[in-house]
Design a protein around this motif. Structure first.
Motif, PDB file in Angstrom:
ATOM      1  N   LEU A   1     103.199  30.195  67.693  1.00  0.00           N
ATOM      2  CA  LEU A   1     103.762  31.034  68.743  1.00  0.00           C
ATOM      3  C   LEU A   1     103.719  30.339  70.097  1.00  0.00           C
ATOM      4  O   LEU A   1     104.694  30.381  70.840  1.00  0.00           O
ATOM      5  CB  LEU A   1     103.023  32.364  68.806  1.00  0.00           C
ATOM      6  N   TRP A  11     108.264  35.743  72.601  1.00  0.00           N
ATOM      7  CA  TRP A  11     107.450  36.411  71.583  1.00  0.00           C
ATOM      8  C   TRP A  11     107.406  37.890  71.915  1.00  0.00           C
ATOM      9  O   TRP A  11     106.969  38.289  72.986  1.00  0.00           O
ATOM     10  CB  TRP A  11     106.045  35.834  71.560  1.00  0.00           C
ATOM     11  N   SER A  13     105.746  41.303  70.623  1.00  0.00           N
ATOM     12  CA  SER A  13     104.730  41.856  69.731  1.00  0.00           C
ATOM     13  C   SER A  13     104.632  43.358  69.967  1.00  0.00           C
ATOM     14  O   SER A  13     104.905  43.852  71.048  1.00  0.00           O
ATOM     15  CB  SER A  13     103.380  41.169  69.954  1.00  0.00           C
ATOM     16  N   TYR A  14     104.249  44.044  68.917  1.00  0.00           N
ATOM     17  CA  TYR A  14     104.099  45.491  69.008  1.00  0.00           C
ATOM     18  C   TYR A  14     102.769  45.879  68.387  1.00  0.00           C
ATOM     19  O   TYR A  14     102.300  45.262  67.430  1.00  0.00           O
ATOM     20  CB  TYR A  14     105.280  46.225  68.368  1.00  0.00           C
ATOM     21  N   ARG A  15     102.126  46.881  68.963  1.00  0.00           N
ATOM     22  CA  ARG A  15     100.755  47.236  68.616  1.00  0.00           C
ATOM     23  C   ARG A  15     100.606  47.868  67.236  1.00  0.00           C
ATOM     24  O   ARG A  15      99.657  47.591  66.523  1.00  0.00           O
ATOM     25  CB  ARG A  15     100.186  48.155  69.686  1.00  0.00           C
ATOM     26  N   PRO A  17     101.347  48.119  63.566  1.00  0.00           N
ATOM     27  CA  PRO A  17     101.981  47.388  62.471  1.00  0.00           C
ATOM     28  C   PRO A  17     102.710  48.277  61.468  1.00  0.00           C
ATOM     29  O   PRO A  17     103.529  47.795  60.700  1.00  0.00           O
ATOM     30  CB  PRO A  17     100.831  46.636  61.803  1.00  0.00           C
ATOM     31  N   GLU A  23     110.135  47.902  64.589  1.00  0.00           N
ATOM     32  CA  GLU A  23     110.449  46.544  64.130  1.00  0.00           C
ATOM     33  C   GLU A  23     111.938  46.409  63.823  1.00  0.00           C
ATOM     34  O   GLU A  23     112.576  45.438  64.206  1.00  0.00           O
ATOM     35  CB  GLU A  23     109.624  46.191  62.894  1.00  0.00           C
ATOM     36  N   ILE A  39     109.179  38.042  66.425  1.00  0.00           N
ATOM     37  CA  ILE A  39     108.663  39.414  66.489  1.00  0.00           C
ATOM     38  C   ILE A  39     107.495  39.526  65.517  1.00  0.00           C
ATOM     39  O   ILE A  39     107.632  39.166  64.344  1.00  0.00           O
ATOM     40  CB  ILE A  39     109.754  40.428  66.104  1.00  0.00           C
ATOM     41  N   THR A  40     106.359  40.011  66.023  1.00  0.00           N
ATOM     42  CA  THR A  40     105.196  40.201  65.155  1.00  0.00           C
ATOM     43  C   THR A  40     104.436  41.458  65.556  1.00  0.00           C
ATOM     44  O   THR A  40     104.424  41.829  66.730  1.00  0.00           O
ATOM     45  CB  THR A  40     104.193  39.025  65.246  1.00  0.00           C
ATOM     46  N   PRO A  41     103.756  42.080  64.592  1.00  0.00           N
ATOM     47  CA  PRO A  41     102.806  43.130  64.959  1.00  0.00           C
ATOM     48  C   PRO A  41     101.568  42.460  65.560  1.00  0.00           C
ATOM     49  O   PRO A  41     101.223  41.331  65.189  1.00  0.00           O
ATOM     50  CB  PRO A  41     102.487  43.815  63.640  1.00  0.00           C
ATOM     51  N   ARG A  42     100.924  43.143  66.500  1.00  0.00           N
ATOM     52  CA  ARG A  42      99.689  42.629  67.107  1.00  0.00           C
ATOM     53  C   ARG A  42      98.840  43.816  67.561  1.00  0.00           C
ATOM     54  O   ARG A  42      98.989  44.292  68.687  1.00  0.00           O
ATOM     55  CB  ARG A  42      99.995  41.703  68.274  1.00  0.00           C
ATOM     56  N   ASN A  45      97.197  44.335  71.154  1.00  0.00           N
ATOM     57  CA  ASN A  45      97.954  44.594  72.390  1.00  0.00           C
ATOM     58  C   ASN A  45      97.358  45.777  73.142  1.00  0.00           C
ATOM     59  O   ASN A  45      96.956  46.762  72.526  1.00  0.00           O
ATOM     60  CB  ASN A  45      99.423  44.922  72.084  1.00  0.00           C
TER      61      ASN A  45
END
Length: 85
Positions: A1, A11, A13-15, A17, A23, A39-42, A45
């Motif tokens: 990343l 990047w 990211s979304y809290r 998942p 998404e 795009i990833t879950p995180r 955050n």
């Protein structure tokens, strides 16, 4: 990343998942950027959505396509190491 950001990538990211709807919404307009937008879950955050570029961060409480697109258009390809893709 981090390497992608260095090359001018973005990047997102979304809290949560398990938020498949978010998404899917993000993917509907970011797929056109190919490798430049990831795009990833995180879960770590501190906001529901975070959009990062090299040295920049946009935190959002809700999905806002306009703000995300503006951020991408402003900061894509603005990393310290330029690449041709």
């Amino acid at each position: 990343l981090v390497h992608n950001l260095e090359h001018g990538g973005i990047w997102i990211s979304y809290r949560d998942p398990s938020n498949q709807t978010l998404e899917d919404e993000l993917k509907t307009f970011t797929d056109k950027y190919a490798l430049k937008v990831i795009i990833t879950p995180r879960p770590q955050n501190d906001s529901p959505i975070a959009v990062a570029a090299w040295g920049r961060l946009l935190k959002l409480d809700n999905f806002d396509r306009g703000q995300i697109e503006d951020f991408i258009k402003t900061f894509i390809n603005k990393g310290p190491e330029q690449t041709p893709y």
